[in-house]
Design a protein around this motif. Structure first.
Motif, PDB file in Angstrom:
ATOM      1  N   SER A 272       0.815  -1.223   0.000  1.00 22.25           N
ATOM      2  CA  SER A 272       0.000   0.000   0.000  1.00 22.25           C
ATOM      3  C   SER A 272       0.843   1.265   0.000  1.00 22.25           C
ATOM      4  O   SER A 272       0.302   2.374  -0.089  1.00 22.25           O
ATOM      5  N   ALA A 273       2.170   1.141   0.096  1.00 20.30           N
ATOM      6  CA  ALA A 273       3.060   2.303   0.098  1.00 20.30           C
ATOM      7  C   ALA A 273       4.474   1.834  -0.209  1.00 20.30           C
ATOM      8  O   ALA A 273       4.766   0.641  -0.199  1.00 20.30           O
ATOM      9  N   GLY A 274       5.347   2.819  -0.505  1.00 12.40           N
ATOM     10  CA  GLY A 274       6.763   2.511  -0.682  1.00 12.40           C
ATOM     11  C   GLY A 274       7.293   2.685  -2.086  1.00 12.40           C
ATOM     12  O   GLY A 274       8.498   2.754  -2.291  1.00 12.40           O
ATOM     13  N   ASN A 275       6.406   2.754  -3.088  1.00 14.14           N
ATOM     14  CA  ASN A 275       6.884   2.887  -4.469  1.00 14.14           C
ATOM     15  C   ASN A 275       5.962   3.816  -5.258  1.00 14.14           C
ATOM     16  O   ASN A 275       5.476   3.468  -6.343  1.00 14.14           O
ATOM     17  N   GLY A 276       5.716   4.968  -4.689  1.00 14.22           N
ATOM     18  CA  GLY A 276       4.953   6.006  -5.390  1.00 14.22           C
ATOM     19  C   GLY A 276       3.565   5.557  -5.785  1.00 14.22           C
ATOM     20  O   GLY A 276       2.855   4.891  -5.032  1.00 14.22           O
ATOM     21  N   GLN A 277       3.172   5.888  -7.005  1.00 15.62           N
ATOM     22  CA  GLN A 277       1.821   5.602  -7.482  1.00 15.62           C
ATOM     23  C   GLN A 277       1.589   4.130  -7.813  1.00 15.62           C
ATOM     24  O   GLN A 277       0.457   3.724  -8.091  1.00 15.62           O
ATOM     25  N   LEU A 278       2.644   3.326  -7.747  1.00 19.23           N
ATOM     26  CA  LEU A 278       2.468   1.885  -7.962  1.00 19.23           C
ATOM     27  C   LEU A 278       1.991   1.179  -6.695  1.00 19.23           C
ATOM     28  O   LEU A 278       1.572   0.026  -6.741  1.00 19.23           O
ATOM     29  N   THR A 279       2.083   1.880  -5.569  1.00 17.51           N
ATOM     30  CA  THR A 279       1.751   1.258  -4.285  1.00 17.51           C
ATOM     31  C   THR A 279       0.867   2.197  -3.475  1.00 17.51           C
ATOM     32  O   THR A 279       1.323   2.884  -2.566  1.00 17.51           O
ATOM     33  N   THR A 280      -0.412   2.196  -3.785  1.00 20.43           N
ATOM     34  CA  THR A 280      -1.384   2.995  -3.035  1.00 20.43           C
ATOM     35  C   THR A 280      -2.312   2.047  -2.286  1.00 20.43           C
ATOM     36  O   THR A 280      -2.419   0.862  -2.621  1.00 20.43           O
ATOM     37  N   SER A 281      -2.996   2.582  -1.279  1.00 20.60           N
ATOM     38  CA  SER A 281      -3.933   1.743  -0.532  1.00 20.60           C
ATOM     39  C   SER A 281      -5.065   1.261  -1.429  1.00 20.60           C
ATOM     40  O   SER A 281      -5.581   0.149  -1.253  1.00 20.60           O
ATOM     41  N   GLN A 282      -5.436   2.068  -2.424  1.00 25.31           N
ATOM     42  CA  GLN A 282      -6.506   1.646  -3.332  1.00 25.31           C
ATOM     43  C   GLN A 282      -6.062   0.476  -4.202  1.00 25.31           C
ATOM     44  O   GLN A 282      -6.803  -0.489  -4.402  1.00 25.31           O
ATOM     45  N   LEU A 283      -4.838   0.534  -4.726  1.00 24.28           N
ATOM     46  CA  LEU A 283      -4.320  -0.578  -5.522  1.00 24.28           C
ATOM     47  C   LEU A 283      -4.190  -1.840  -4.673  1.00 24.28           C
ATOM     48  O   LEU A 283      -4.497  -2.950  -5.128  1.00 24.28           O
ATOM     49  N   ALA A 284      -3.722  -1.665  -3.436  1.00 21.74           N
ATOM     50  CA  ALA A 284      -3.590  -2.812  -2.538  1.00 21.74           C
ATOM     51  C   ALA A 284      -4.954  -3.437  -2.265  1.00 21.74           C
ATOM     52  O   ALA A 284      -5.114  -4.661  -2.307  1.00 21.74           O
ATOM     53  N   ALA A 285      -5.955  -2.586  -1.994  1.00 20.23           N
ATOM     54  CA  ALA A 285      -7.299  -3.100  -1.715  1.00 20.23           C
ATOM     55  C   ALA A 285      -7.882  -3.796  -2.935  1.00 20.23           C
ATOM     56  O   ALA A 285      -8.498  -4.874  -2.815  1.00 20.23           O
ATOM     57  N   THR A 286      -7.679  -3.217  -4.103  1.00 21.23           N
ATOM     58  CA  THR A 286      -8.210  -3.821  -5.327  1.00 21.23           C
ATOM     59  C   THR A 286      -7.573  -5.182  -5.574  1.00 21.23           C
ATOM     60  O   THR A 286      -8.268  -6.164  -5.874  1.00 21.23           O
TER      61      THR A 286
END
Length: 349
Positions: A272-286
């Motif tokens: 959910s974090a650590g690599n800019g826009q590749l690691t967002t909470s939304q991407l993690a949730a999806t």
């Protein structure tokens, strides 16, 4: 007037209660695993962690070492366990069956007494092929299997865990093959699995594939959101990278002459974090929600459509003592205070 308001309040309360009951019912039906890592100095006690699993209906746990506090907390919980033998313990265990018997007597037998704990699989190491401990895996597996059989504990399967580093290629389902330097080791291990009906445990991370080549690997393909097939292998069509990566392991096993071994996906997730826009909470949730839905359909891959694959999400918590700060310590579904990283409903509905 007051009676009318009272009735309205009762209706609201009943509606909320019904909704909560429905959420709990859905949670109790979740047949998926969650990895419980402990590389953090701010994590809750094991008893609280087990209660968290029970609260959300998480029925399967993977433990990275035989932690006594965690194993004690799991007694009578109804949560089944995949237990890992630590990599550093393998040279000593490989040297003597007596050492394996002592390990089992200390780390397993006290907890499974009277069926208090269901340990389904013991994995001999984690992601150590290729590596300096790779040669230790097979002798430990053989000793452990023989001892389990002698103690009438044959319901516990023996396996090991591979990462994509075991393969020369892990992205194309037809091109999967074990690296030449590990082919001999894998042949013996796979024949063992074939004879014992044990699964091969694999860690599958579409995130790392996407992050390493976002130009050529589509985000929707990595996140299970592609509207149609992205990769075609003859008559087989792949709409997500996860299936393709699992297919690569099936292809690798077939190239070693083994085609009757199933796989368990013991790790998958998205940070959910650590690599800019590749690691967002939304991407993690999806990703996590779609991964769960993919596993819960109980369908196989295009290569093996009738073979159900079990899956485990990595991980239950963000762990602040992971060796590689940033991405590695942001895979958790929950913060150490047990608050969700993103709204739980975004993942578990």
């Amino acid at each position: 007037m007051m009676m009318g308001l009272f009735r309205q309040e009762l209706i609201v309360v009943a509606t909320i209660a019904a909704a909560l009951h429905n959420q709990i019912r859905i949670a109790e039906a979740i047949d998926i695993g969650f990895c419980y890592g402990m590389l953090g100095d701010n994590l809750p006690p094991a008893t609280d962690v087990v209660n968290l699993y029970k609260k959300y209906g998480f029925s399967k746990m993977r433990l990275f070492d035989p932690n006594p506090a965690a194993l004690n907390a799991l007694r009578g919980s109804g949560i089944s366990v995949i237990l890992v033998i630590r990599n550093d313990d393998l040279p000593n265990l490989a040297a003597s069956p007596d050492a394996v018997m002592a390990w089992l007597a200390t780390n397993v037998e006290p907890y499974i007494k009277d069926d208090n704990l269901n340990i389904r699989i013991i994995t001999v190491g984690n992601e150590i092929i290729p590596g300096k401990y790779a040669e230790n895996i097979f002798p430990v597996m053989q000793s452990l299997q023989n001892i389990l059989l002698s103690k009438n504990l044959n319901e516990i399967k023996v396996s090991t865990v591979l990462s994509r580093d075991t393969l020369g290629s892990s992205y194309s389902p037809w091109g999967g093959a074990f690296k030449p330097e590990v082919s001999g080791i894998m042949k013996g291990i796979l024949n063992f699995f074939s004879q014992t009906a044990s699964p091969l445990c694999i860690n599958v991370y579409p995130y790392f594939a996407y992050a390493s080549d976002p130009v050529n690997i589509r985000l929707d393909y990595a996140q299970f959101t592609a509207p149609g097939p992205v990769v075609t292998d003859g008559d087989l069509k792949y709409i997500n990278l996860f299936d393709a990566m699992v297919g690569a392991f099936f292809s690798a096993m077939e190239k070693e002459g083994v085609n009757n071994v199933n796989v368990f996906v013991t790790e998958s997730g998205w940070p959910s974090a650590g690599n800019g826009q590749l690691t967002t909470s939304q991407l993690a949730a999806t990703y996590n929600k779609n991964f769960m839905n993919r596993i819960l359909t109980a369908k196989g891959t295009p290569k093996r459509p009738f073979t159900h694959i079990e899956g485990f999400i990595f991980a239950i918590f963000n762990e602040n003592k992971k060796q590689s700060a940033g991405i590695e310590n942001n895979f958790g579904l929950f913060y150490p205070n047990m608050q969700p990283v993103c709204p739980v409903g975004h993942v578990f509905t």
